[in-house]
Design an enzyme around this catalytic site. Sequence first.
Site, PDB file in Angstrom:
ATOM      1  N   PRO A   1      -1.703   0.983   1.925  1.00 43.71           N
ATOM      2  CA  PRO A   1      -0.784  -0.348   1.840  1.00 43.71           C
ATOM      3  C   PRO A   1      -0.682  -0.609   3.366  1.00 43.71           C
ATOM      4  O   PRO A   1      -0.248   0.035   4.260  1.00 43.71           O
ATOM      5  CB  PRO A   1       0.840  -0.171   1.412  1.00 43.71           C
ATOM      6  CG  PRO A   1       0.599   1.245   0.173  1.00 43.71           C
ATOM      7  CD  PRO A   1      -0.020   1.869   1.658  1.00 43.71           C
ATOM      8  N   GLU A   2      -1.207  -1.971   3.458  1.00 44.91           N
ATOM      9  CA  GLU A   2      -1.508  -2.351   5.293  1.00 44.91           C
ATOM     10  C   GLU A   2       0.230  -3.167   5.341  1.00 44.91           C
ATOM     11  O   GLU A   2       0.932  -3.904   4.518  1.00 44.91           O
ATOM     12  CB  GLU A   2      -2.380  -2.713   6.004  1.00 44.91           C
ATOM     13  CG  GLU A   2      -3.057  -2.417   5.165  1.00 44.91           C
ATOM     14  CD  GLU A   2      -3.834  -1.485   6.626  1.00 44.91           C
ATOM     15  OE1 GLU A   2      -3.337  -1.697   7.704  1.00 44.91           O
ATOM     16  OE2 GLU A   2      -4.419  -1.248   6.694  1.00 44.91           O
TER      17      GLU A   2
END
Length: 270
Positions: A2-3
């Site tokens: 996840p960014e």
Amino acid sequence: MPELPEVETTRRGLEPHLQGRRIHGVILRRPDLRWPIPAEVETQLPGQRIAAIRRRAKYLLLDTAAGSALLHLGMSGSLRVLPGDTPVRTHDHVDLSLEDGRVLRFNDPRRFGCLLWQPVGETHELLRDLGPEPLDGDFDGDYLFARSRGRSASIKTFLMDQRIVVGVGNIYAAESLFMAGINPLREAGKVSLARYQRLADAVKQILGYAIVRGGTTLRDFISPDGAPGYFEQELLVYGREGQTCKQCGRDLRYAAIGQRATVWCGHCQR
Ligand SMILES: [Zn+2]
């Protein structure tokens, strides 16, 4: 992994379910994730009302009067608000049960995520040395220009340094440098102010767009409301090694910069 846009999407998805709710209890199905879960999570959180759910870099903070739970999704973590009787699956490591009968459930197969504690009035050591948020007003071309003087690292390495600015991961660095027309190998200290202004604008535009679209970059990322993101097919350079530039049609170039795969166009990015 996840960014920043996925983490912000998670925050926005959880906020209406958590803000103002009281935490009834804490269930830890294992004593640690990436690091041991501190005792305060079990002793301090029950009975507390969640005043706010905030994001700092890729961390989420659940603020209460007793302190803040500090969460990171790591490589594979996810947070869902579920009915309290939802069967527990493998890798469902933590539940915070809420007064309304639902649970906030943290699932993390690879356990690179964390659940830590930040006392009131303190800043956790993981958050102490972080640079500004890319979407905040204090992140701009002037800031990048000033911080980059005298630096010989590549501009891509510089942009991905969390002490300079948080949340610009490999994907967003590659795409922002393409949009700004800057070669990722260029020395950070030798890039002009005008080009840093274009770069800061590109970072804001691309991250802002990704957040609006709900993430994502991750094939298996699903936002808390169950909708998958669709950002991936819109990428211009990231992950496109061996293909041609969508802007000029020439072959894209590939190199490892700081051990991270980097793709750029030698014609459009100077
Ligand atoms: Zn090109």
